[in-house]
Design an enzyme around this catalytic site. Structure first.
Site, PDB file in Angstrom:
ATOM      1  N   ASP A 150       1.188  -1.262  -0.016  1.00 49.53           N
ATOM      2  CA  ASP A 150      -0.132  -0.448  -0.080  1.00 49.53           C
ATOM      3  C   ASP A 150       0.292   1.182   0.223  1.00 49.53           C
ATOM      4  O   ASP A 150       0.763   2.679  -0.564  1.00 49.53           O
ATOM      5  CB  ASP A 150      -0.902  -0.104   1.280  1.00 49.53           C
ATOM      6  CG  ASP A 150      -2.210  -1.554   1.188  1.00 49.53           C
ATOM      7  OD1 ASP A 150      -2.695  -1.043   1.131  1.00 49.53           O
ATOM      8  OD2 ASP A 150      -1.481  -2.272   1.436  1.00 49.53           O
TER       9      ASP A 150
ATOM     10  N   ARG B  16       1.775   4.925  16.930  1.00 47.29           N
ATOM     11  CA  ARG B  16       1.828   5.296  15.902  1.00 47.29           C
ATOM     12  C   ARG B  16       1.756   7.241  16.760  1.00 47.29           C
ATOM     13  O   ARG B  16       1.917   7.756  15.536  1.00 47.29           O
ATOM     14  CB  ARG B  16      -0.386   5.878  16.604  1.00 47.29           C
ATOM     15  CG  ARG B  16      -0.695   4.547  14.874  1.00 47.29           C
ATOM     16  CD  ARG B  16       0.477   3.900  14.310  1.00 47.29           C
ATOM     17  NE  ARG B  16      -0.200   2.812  13.465  1.00 47.29           N
ATOM     18  CZ  ARG B  16       0.464   2.131  12.858  1.00 47.29           C
ATOM     19  NH1 ARG B  16       2.145   1.123  13.554  1.00 47.29           N
ATOM     20  NH2 ARG B  16       0.172   0.991  12.102  1.00 47.29           N
TER      21      ARG B  16
HETATM   22  N1  ARG Z   1      -5.974  -2.884  16.479  1.00 48.04           N
HETATM   23  C1  ARG Z   1      -4.515  -2.580  16.786  1.00 48.04           C
HETATM   24  C2  ARG Z   1      -4.796  -1.219  17.901  1.00 48.04           C
HETATM   25  O1  ARG Z   1      -5.432  -0.919  16.700  1.00 48.04           O
HETATM   26  C3  ARG Z   1      -3.402  -2.751  15.930  1.00 48.04           C
HETATM   27  C4  ARG Z   1      -3.541  -2.398  14.885  1.00 48.04           C
HETATM   28  C5  ARG Z   1      -2.455  -2.639  14.337  1.00 48.04           C
HETATM   29  N2  ARG Z   1      -2.720  -2.546  12.699  1.00 48.04           N
HETATM   30  C6  ARG Z   1      -2.606  -2.885  11.302  1.00 48.04           C
HETATM   31  N3  ARG Z   1      -2.308  -1.980  10.318  1.00 48.04           N
HETATM   32  N4  ARG Z   1      -2.660  -4.287  11.875  1.00 48.04           N
HETATM   33  O2  ARG Z   1      -3.480  -0.504  18.122  1.00 48.04           O
END
Ligand code: ARG
Length: 416
Positions: free
Chosen positions: A15, A95
Protein backbone atom coordinates in the site's frame (compact mmCIF):
# COMPACT_ATOMS: atom_id res chain seq x y z
CA UNK A 1 5.28 19.35 -7.99
CA UNK A 2 2.40 21.78 -8.12
CA UNK A 3 1.32 21.19 -4.54
CA UNK A 4 4.81 20.87 -3.08
CA UNK A 5 6.09 18.03 -0.98
CA UNK A 6 4.34 15.42 1.15
CA UNK A 7 6.09 13.30 3.75
CA UNK A 8 4.77 9.75 3.62
CA UNK A 9 4.86 7.28 6.52
CA UNK A 10 6.46 4.46 4.56
CA UNK A 11 6.63 0.79 5.53
CA UNK A 12 7.86 -0.76 2.31
CA UNK A 13 4.64 -2.77 1.90
CA UNK A 14 2.27 -2.85 -1.06
CA UNK A 15 0.00 0.00 0.00
CA UNK A 16 2.58 2.58 0.98
CA UNK A 17 4.72 1.68 -2.04
CA UNK A 18 1.76 2.31 -4.34
CA UNK A 19 1.17 5.58 -2.52
CA UNK A 20 4.40 7.10 -3.82
CA UNK A 21 3.31 7.33 -7.49
CA UNK A 22 -0.33 7.74 -6.40
CA UNK A 23 0.41 10.91 -4.43
CA UNK A 24 2.25 12.27 -7.43
CA UNK A 25 -0.34 11.37 -10.06
CA UNK A 26 -3.58 12.01 -8.18
CA UNK A 27 -2.59 14.66 -5.67
CA UNK A 28 0.31 16.50 -7.31
CA UNK A 29 2.89 16.02 -4.56
CA UNK A 30 6.55 15.09 -4.55
CA UNK A 31 7.04 12.40 -1.96
CA UNK A 32 9.58 12.11 0.81
CA UNK A 33 9.30 8.51 2.06
CA UNK A 34 9.93 8.20 5.76
CA UNK A 35 10.47 4.78 7.34
CA UNK A 36 10.08 5.03 11.09
CA UNK A 37 11.72 2.09 12.84
CA UNK A 38 10.21 1.49 16.26
CA UNK A 39 11.72 -1.99 16.28
CA UNK A 40 11.65 -5.18 14.23
CA UNK A 41 12.07 -3.51 10.83
CA UNK A 42 14.04 -5.86 8.60
CA UNK A 43 16.03 -4.96 5.49
CA UNK A 44 16.07 -1.19 5.80
CA UNK A 45 18.34 -0.75 2.70
CA UNK A 46 15.88 -2.83 0.64
CA UNK A 47 12.94 -0.71 1.81
CA UNK A 48 14.76 2.54 1.07
CA UNK A 49 15.72 1.27 -2.39
CA UNK A 50 12.07 0.38 -3.06
CA UNK A 51 10.89 3.87 -2.11
CA UNK A 52 13.41 5.37 -4.51
CA UNK A 53 12.39 2.94 -7.26
CA UNK A 54 8.79 4.01 -6.67
CA UNK A 55 9.78 7.60 -7.37
CA UNK A 56 10.31 9.17 -3.94
CA UNK A 57 12.45 12.32 -4.21
CA UNK A 58 13.99 11.35 -0.91
CA UNK A 59 13.76 8.24 1.27
CA UNK A 60 14.99 8.12 4.83
CA UNK A 61 14.93 5.68 7.70
CA UNK A 62 14.59 7.04 11.21
CA UNK A 63 15.85 4.80 13.99
CA UNK A 64 13.27 5.54 16.67
CA UNK A 65 13.75 2.39 18.76
CA UNK A 66 15.38 4.11 21.71
CA UNK A 67 12.85 6.90 21.80
CA UNK A 68 9.99 4.43 21.46
CA UNK A 69 11.32 2.32 24.32
CA UNK A 70 12.08 5.18 26.71
CA UNK A 71 9.22 7.56 26.06
CA UNK A 72 6.36 5.32 24.95
CA UNK A 73 6.88 1.72 26.13
CA UNK A 74 8.27 2.73 29.53
CA UNK A 75 5.35 4.95 30.61
CA UNK A 76 3.01 2.20 29.36
CA UNK A 77 4.91 -0.30 31.50
CA UNK A 78 4.76 1.97 34.53
CA UNK A 79 1.02 2.05 33.94
CA UNK A 80 0.82 -1.74 33.33
CA UNK A 81 -1.19 -0.60 30.34
CA UNK A 82 -3.44 -3.21 28.76
CA UNK A 83 -6.38 -2.18 26.60
CA UNK A 84 -9.45 -4.11 27.71
CA UNK A 85 -7.20 -5.93 30.18
CA UNK A 86 -5.48 -7.86 27.39
CA UNK A 87 -3.66 -5.87 24.71
CA UNK A 88 -0.39 -4.10 25.59
CA UNK A 89 -1.06 -1.39 22.98
CA UNK A 90 1.65 -2.37 20.53
CA UNK A 91 0.44 -0.40 17.51
CA UNK A 92 -1.44 2.21 19.53
CA UNK A 93 1.78 3.34 21.21
CA UNK A 94 3.79 3.65 18.02
CA UNK A 95 1.33 5.88 16.14
CA UNK A 96 1.92 9.09 18.09
CA UNK A 97 5.65 8.58 17.62
CA UNK A 98 5.13 8.11 13.89
CA UNK A 99 3.01 11.28 13.83
CA UNK A 100 5.74 13.20 15.61
CA UNK A 101 8.42 11.99 13.21
CA UNK A 102 6.26 12.86 10.21
CA UNK A 103 5.81 16.40 11.48
CA UNK A 104 9.53 16.81 12.22
CA UNK A 105 10.44 15.47 8.77
CA UNK A 106 7.86 17.71 7.10
CA UNK A 107 9.45 20.71 8.80
CA UNK A 108 12.95 19.59 7.83
CA UNK A 109 11.93 19.28 4.17
CA UNK A 110 9.64 22.27 4.02
CA UNK A 111 6.74 19.95 3.18
CA UNK A 112 3.16 21.16 3.28
CA UNK A 113 1.52 17.77 3.74
CA UNK A 114 1.94 14.41 5.42
CA UNK A 115 0.46 11.18 4.10
CA UNK A 116 -0.21 7.71 5.43
CA UNK A 117 -1.68 4.43 4.24
CA UNK A 118 -4.26 3.86 6.99
CA UNK A 119 -7.73 2.74 6.00
CA UNK A 120 -10.93 4.47 7.04
CA UNK A 121 -12.09 1.98 9.62
CA UNK A 122 -9.06 1.41 11.74
CA UNK A 123 -7.79 3.09 14.87
CA UNK A 124 -4.41 3.95 13.39
CA UNK A 125 -5.74 6.76 11.15
CA UNK A 126 -7.21 8.46 14.21
CA UNK A 127 -3.97 8.22 16.17
CA UNK A 128 -1.82 9.55 13.34
CA UNK A 129 -4.19 12.35 12.32
CA UNK A 130 -4.78 13.54 15.86
CA UNK A 131 -1.04 13.27 16.57
CA UNK A 132 -0.13 15.36 13.51
CA UNK A 133 -2.82 17.96 14.22
CA UNK A 134 -1.76 18.32 17.82
CA UNK A 135 1.69 19.35 16.65
CA UNK A 136 1.14 21.24 13.45
CA UNK A 137 -2.47 21.83 12.40
CA UNK A 138 -1.29 23.69 9.30
CA UNK A 139 -0.05 20.47 7.69
CA UNK A 140 -2.46 18.86 5.26
CA UNK A 141 -3.10 15.19 5.98
CA UNK A 142 -3.57 12.93 2.99
CA UNK A 143 -4.90 9.40 3.49
CA UNK A 144 -5.82 8.00 0.06
CA UNK A 145 -6.58 4.51 1.41
CA UNK A 146 -9.74 5.87 2.98
CA UNK A 147 -10.95 7.48 -0.26
CA UNK A 148 -13.48 5.82 -2.53
CA UNK A 149 -11.12 5.55 -5.51
CA UNK A 150 -8.45 3.57 -3.64
CA UNK A 151 -7.78 0.39 -5.65
CA UNK A 152 -8.47 -3.16 -4.48
CA UNK A 153 -5.52 -5.33 -3.59
CA UNK A 154 -5.49 -6.97 -7.03
CA UNK A 155 -5.59 -3.59 -8.77
CA UNK A 156 -2.83 -2.32 -6.51
CA UNK A 157 -0.61 -5.22 -7.53
CA UNK A 158 -1.13 -4.28 -11.18
CA UNK A 159 -0.56 -0.61 -10.37
CA UNK A 160 2.80 -1.14 -8.68
CA UNK A 161 3.89 -3.58 -11.37
CA UNK A 162 3.03 -0.99 -14.05
CA UNK A 163 5.18 1.51 -12.14
CA UNK A 164 8.10 -0.89 -11.96
CA UNK A 165 8.05 -1.07 -8.17
CA UNK A 166 9.69 -4.25 -6.92
CA UNK A 167 7.33 -5.42 -4.15
CA UNK A 168 7.39 -9.08 -3.33
CA UNK A 169 4.33 -10.20 -5.26
CA UNK A 170 4.70 -13.91 -4.67
CA UNK A 171 4.26 -13.80 -0.90
CA UNK A 172 0.64 -12.83 -0.62
CA UNK A 173 0.01 -12.65 3.09
CA UNK A 174 -3.68 -12.69 3.94
CA UNK A 175 -2.99 -10.79 7.15
CA UNK A 176 -2.57 -7.14 8.08
CA UNK A 177 0.46 -6.99 10.31
CA UNK A 178 2.13 -4.31 12.36
CA UNK A 179 5.27 -4.97 14.39
CA UNK A 180 7.50 -3.09 16.75
CA UNK A 181 9.57 -3.54 19.88
CA UNK A 182 6.47 -3.92 22.09
CA UNK A 183 5.00 -6.76 20.01
CA UNK A 184 3.19 -7.81 16.86
CA UNK A 185 -0.41 -7.11 15.83
CA UNK A 186 -2.20 -9.28 13.30
CA UNK A 187 -5.68 -9.01 11.83
CA UNK A 188 -7.66 -9.88 8.65
CA UNK A 189 -7.72 -13.07 6.57
CA UNK A 190 -9.27 -16.08 8.30
CA UNK A 191 -8.97 -14.22 11.60
CA UNK A 192 -12.04 -12.24 10.57
CA UNK A 193 -14.15 -15.24 11.62
CA UNK A 194 -14.03 -15.06 15.42
CA UNK A 195 -14.86 -18.78 15.70
CA UNK A 196 -11.87 -19.90 13.61
CA UNK A 197 -8.80 -20.74 15.66
CA UNK A 198 -5.75 -18.80 14.48
CA UNK A 199 -3.83 -20.98 12.01
CA UNK A 200 -0.18 -21.70 12.76
CA UNK A 201 0.98 -19.02 10.33
CA UNK A 202 -0.89 -16.29 12.20
CA UNK A 203 1.89 -16.38 14.78
CA UNK A 204 5.45 -15.70 13.82
CA UNK A 205 7.41 -15.28 17.02
CA UNK A 206 5.72 -17.14 19.87
CA UNK A 207 6.04 -20.89 19.33
CA UNK A 208 3.18 -23.27 20.05
CA UNK A 209 3.24 -24.03 23.77
CA UNK A 210 3.10 -27.75 23.03
CA UNK A 211 6.54 -27.46 21.39
CA UNK A 212 8.04 -25.48 24.26
CA UNK A 213 10.87 -26.98 26.32
CA UNK A 214 9.95 -29.38 29.13
CA UNK A 215 12.30 -27.51 31.42
CA UNK A 216 11.12 -24.27 33.00
CA UNK A 217 13.35 -21.20 32.68
CA UNK A 218 13.74 -18.65 35.43
CA UNK A 219 14.68 -15.05 34.70
CA UNK A 220 15.29 -12.32 37.26
CA UNK A 221 14.13 -8.91 36.11
CA UNK A 222 15.63 -5.98 38.04
CA UNK A 223 13.87 -2.63 38.18
CA UNK A 224 15.02 0.82 39.20
CA UNK A 225 12.23 3.31 39.82
CA UNK A 226 9.90 1.27 37.67
CA UNK A 227 12.32 0.85 34.80
CA UNK A 228 13.68 -2.60 33.95
CA UNK A 229 17.47 -2.33 33.98
CA UNK A 230 18.88 -5.87 34.15
CA UNK A 231 18.10 -9.49 33.36
CA UNK A 232 19.71 -12.12 35.59
CA UNK A 233 22.00 -9.43 36.96
CA UNK A 234 23.23 -8.33 33.55
CA UNK A 235 22.67 -4.60 33.04
CA UNK A 236 21.03 -3.77 29.72
CA UNK A 237 19.65 -0.82 27.84
CA UNK A 238 15.87 -0.81 27.57
CA UNK A 239 15.71 -1.78 23.89
CA UNK A 240 18.09 -4.68 24.38
CA UNK A 241 16.29 -5.82 27.53
CA UNK A 242 12.87 -5.83 25.88
CA UNK A 243 14.26 -7.82 22.96
CA UNK A 244 15.98 -10.29 25.28
CA UNK A 245 12.96 -11.05 27.45
CA UNK A 246 10.76 -11.20 24.37
CA UNK A 247 13.01 -13.91 22.91
CA UNK A 248 12.77 -15.95 26.13
CA UNK A 249 8.98 -15.72 26.20
CA UNK A 250 8.73 -16.59 22.50
CA UNK A 251 10.83 -19.72 23.02
CA UNK A 252 8.54 -20.88 25.85
CA UNK A 253 5.32 -20.34 23.94
CA UNK A 254 4.32 -17.39 26.11
CA UNK A 255 2.71 -14.22 24.77
CA UNK A 256 -0.07 -15.15 22.37
CA UNK A 257 -3.24 -13.10 22.76
CA UNK A 258 -6.37 -13.84 20.73
CA UNK A 259 -9.12 -11.32 21.39
CA UNK A 260 -12.22 -9.46 20.30
CA UNK A 261 -11.60 -5.77 20.81
CA UNK A 262 -13.71 -2.64 20.67
CA UNK A 263 -12.32 -0.26 18.10
CA UNK A 264 -12.58 3.46 18.48
CA UNK A 265 -14.57 3.70 15.24
CA UNK A 266 -17.38 1.65 16.77
CA UNK A 267 -16.81 -1.85 15.43
CA UNK A 268 -15.63 -5.01 17.10
CA UNK A 269 -12.63 -6.68 15.55
CA UNK A 270 -10.75 -9.90 16.12
CA UNK A 271 -7.03 -9.51 16.54
CA UNK A 272 -4.18 -11.74 17.53
CA UNK A 273 -1.07 -10.40 19.19
CA UNK A 274 2.38 -11.69 20.00
CA UNK A 275 3.48 -9.82 23.05
CA UNK A 276 5.85 -12.02 25.05
CA UNK A 277 8.25 -9.24 26.07
CA UNK A 278 5.70 -6.58 26.96
CA UNK A 279 3.45 -9.00 28.86
CA UNK A 280 6.34 -10.55 30.76
CA UNK A 281 7.60 -7.10 31.79
CA UNK A 282 4.13 -5.98 32.87
CA UNK A 283 3.78 -9.19 34.90
CA UNK A 284 7.10 -8.59 36.65
CA UNK A 285 6.50 -4.87 37.14
CA UNK A 286 3.08 -5.39 38.66
CA UNK A 287 4.49 -8.01 41.00
CA UNK A 288 7.15 -5.64 42.30
CA UNK A 289 4.58 -2.89 42.79
CA UNK A 290 2.50 -5.28 44.89
CA UNK A 291 5.48 -5.62 47.22
CA UNK A 292 6.49 -1.98 47.59
CA UNK A 293 3.39 0.20 47.14
CA UNK A 294 0.69 0.77 49.72
CA UNK A 295 -2.75 -0.73 49.28
CA UNK A 296 -4.37 2.64 48.60
CA UNK A 297 -1.78 3.66 46.04
CA UNK A 298 -2.06 0.30 44.27
CA UNK A 299 -5.83 0.41 44.17
CA UNK A 300 -6.06 4.03 43.04
CA UNK A 301 -3.31 3.49 40.47
CA UNK A 302 -5.52 0.97 38.67
CA UNK A 303 -7.88 3.79 37.73
CA UNK A 304 -5.02 5.75 36.20
CA UNK A 305 -3.71 2.64 34.46
CA UNK A 306 -6.99 1.91 32.81
CA UNK A 307 -7.43 5.58 31.83
CA UNK A 308 -3.95 5.66 30.33
CA UNK A 309 -4.66 2.50 28.30
CA UNK A 310 -7.85 4.03 26.92
CA UNK A 311 -6.17 7.35 26.14
CA UNK A 312 -3.37 5.58 24.25
CA UNK A 313 -5.75 3.30 22.38
CA UNK A 314 -8.01 6.19 21.45
CA UNK A 315 -5.29 8.34 19.93
CA UNK A 316 -4.98 10.87 22.74
CA UNK A 317 -1.28 10.52 23.45
CA UNK A 318 -0.69 14.29 23.21
CA UNK A 319 -3.70 15.17 25.36
CA UNK A 320 -2.95 16.91 28.68
CA UNK A 321 -4.76 14.12 30.51
CA UNK A 322 -2.22 11.61 29.17
CA UNK A 323 0.55 13.94 30.35
CA UNK A 324 -1.05 14.13 33.78
CA UNK A 325 -1.46 10.33 33.96
CA UNK A 326 2.22 9.94 33.06
CA UNK A 327 3.23 12.43 35.77
CA UNK A 328 1.24 10.43 38.33
CA UNK A 329 2.81 7.20 37.16
CA UNK A 330 6.38 8.53 37.29
CA UNK A 331 5.76 9.84 40.79
CA UNK A 332 4.38 6.47 41.85
CA UNK A 333 7.55 4.67 40.77
CA UNK A 334 9.92 6.26 43.29
CA UNK A 335 10.29 3.03 45.29
CA UNK A 336 9.63 0.50 42.52
CA UNK A 337 13.18 -0.78 42.74
CA UNK A 338 13.97 -4.44 43.22
CA UNK A 339 13.92 -7.87 41.60
CA UNK A 340 11.22 -10.21 40.37
CA UNK A 341 11.91 -13.79 39.37
CA UNK A 342 9.76 -14.96 36.47
CA UNK A 343 9.21 -18.57 35.60
CA UNK A 344 8.55 -19.36 31.95
CA UNK A 345 7.04 -22.76 31.34
CA UNK A 346 4.94 -24.19 28.49
CA UNK A 347 3.07 -21.06 27.48
CA UNK A 348 3.00 -19.44 30.90
CA UNK A 349 4.98 -16.76 32.68
CA UNK A 350 4.43 -16.44 36.42
CA UNK A 351 6.35 -14.62 39.12
CA UNK A 352 7.67 -16.97 41.80
CA UNK A 353 9.89 -14.62 43.79
CA UNK A 354 10.17 -10.90 44.54
CA UNK A 355 12.46 -8.77 46.73
CA UNK A 356 13.17 -5.09 47.34
CA UNK A 357 14.87 -2.78 49.83
CA UNK A 358 11.56 -0.94 49.86
CA UNK A 359 9.48 -4.04 50.54
CA UNK A 360 6.46 -3.32 52.75
CA UNK A 361 6.10 -7.02 53.44
CA UNK A 362 7.04 -7.73 57.03
CA UNK A 363 7.74 -11.33 57.97
CA UNK A 364 7.20 -10.57 61.64
CA UNK A 365 3.77 -9.15 60.93
CA UNK A 366 2.73 -11.88 58.49
CA UNK A 367 4.05 -14.99 60.20
CA UNK A 368 1.95 -17.46 62.18
CA UNK A 369 5.03 -18.71 64.05
CA UNK A 370 6.22 -17.67 67.52
CA UNK A 371 8.06 -14.72 65.95
CA UNK A 372 4.71 -13.07 65.31
CA UNK A 373 4.68 -9.38 66.30
CA UNK A 374 1.20 -8.56 65.03
CA UNK A 375 -1.04 -7.16 67.72
CA UNK A 376 -3.89 -9.67 67.94
CA UNK A 377 -5.53 -7.78 70.80
CA UNK A 378 -5.77 -4.66 68.66
CA UNK A 379 -7.67 -6.64 66.02
CA UNK A 380 -10.82 -6.98 68.15
CA UNK A 381 -11.11 -3.22 68.72
CA UNK A 382 -10.36 -2.49 65.09
CA UNK A 383 -13.07 -4.87 63.92
CA UNK A 384 -15.60 -3.34 66.33
CA UNK A 385 -15.11 0.10 64.79
CA UNK A 386 -14.73 -1.20 61.23
CA UNK A 387 -18.08 -2.99 61.44
CA UNK A 388 -19.84 -0.19 63.33
CA UNK A 389 -21.71 1.38 60.37
CA UNK A 390 -23.20 -1.94 59.26
CA UNK A 391 -24.09 -2.82 62.85
CA UNK A 392 -26.03 0.44 63.27
CA UNK A 393 -27.70 -0.08 59.91
CA UNK A 394 -28.91 -3.50 61.04
CA UNK A 395 -30.16 -2.21 64.41
CA UNK A 396 -32.21 0.59 62.86
CA UNK A 397 -33.50 -1.78 60.17
CA UNK A 398 -34.68 -4.25 62.80
CA UNK A 399 -36.53 -1.50 64.68
CA UNK A 400 -38.48 -0.78 61.50
CA UNK A 401 -38.95 -4.41 60.43
CA UNK A 402 -36.79 -3.89 57.35
CA UNK A 403 -34.19 -6.57 57.88
CA UNK A 404 -34.07 -9.40 55.40
CA UNK A 405 -33.69 -12.86 56.92
CA UNK A 406 -31.15 -15.36 55.65
CA UNK A 407 -32.99 -18.29 54.10
CA UNK A 408 -32.14 -21.88 55.04
CA UNK A 409 -29.93 -22.08 51.98
CA UNK A 410 -27.94 -19.16 53.28
CA UNK A 411 -29.19 -16.91 50.48
CA UNK A 412 -30.62 -13.51 51.18
CA UNK A 413 -34.40 -13.89 50.94
CA UNK A 414 -35.58 -10.85 49.04
CA UNK A 415 -39.01 -9.65 50.02
CA UNK A 416 -41.20 -8.69 47.12
N1 ARG B 1 -6.08 -3.22 16.70
C1 ARG B 1 -4.82 -2.80 17.11
C2 ARG B 1 -4.85 -1.35 17.53
O1 ARG B 1 -5.76 -0.69 17.18
C3 ARG B 1 -3.76 -3.09 16.08
C4 ARG B 1 -3.83 -2.33 14.82
C5 ARG B 1 -2.73 -2.81 13.96
N2 ARG B 1 -2.63 -2.22 12.69
C6 ARG B 1 -2.49 -2.95 11.59
N3 ARG B 1 -2.33 -2.31 10.50
N4 ARG B 1 -2.48 -4.26 11.61
O2 ARG B 1 -3.97 -0.86 18.17
Amino acid sequence: MENGTAVLAYSGGLDTSALIPWLKEKYGYDVVACLIDAGRVKDIPGIIARAKAAGAIEALAIDAKEEFAEHYCLPALMGNALYEDKYPLVSSLSRPLIAKKLVQTAHAFGATAVAHGCTGKGNDQVRIDVGVRSQDPSLKIIAPAREADWPSREELLDYVAAHGIPVNLTKKSPYSIDENLWGRSNECGVLEDPWVAPPADAYQFVIDAKDAPDEAQHVIVSFEKGKPVALDGEAMGLVELIEAIDAIGNAHGFGRVDMIENRLVGIKSREVYEVAGSLALITAHRELEDLVLTRDLLHFKRTIESKLADMVYEGQWFDPLTEACKAFLFQSQERVTGDVRLKFYKGTCVPDGRRSDYSLYSYKLATYTTEDEFSHEAAAGFIQLWGLPIEIWARIGKEHGLMRELSDEGELALET
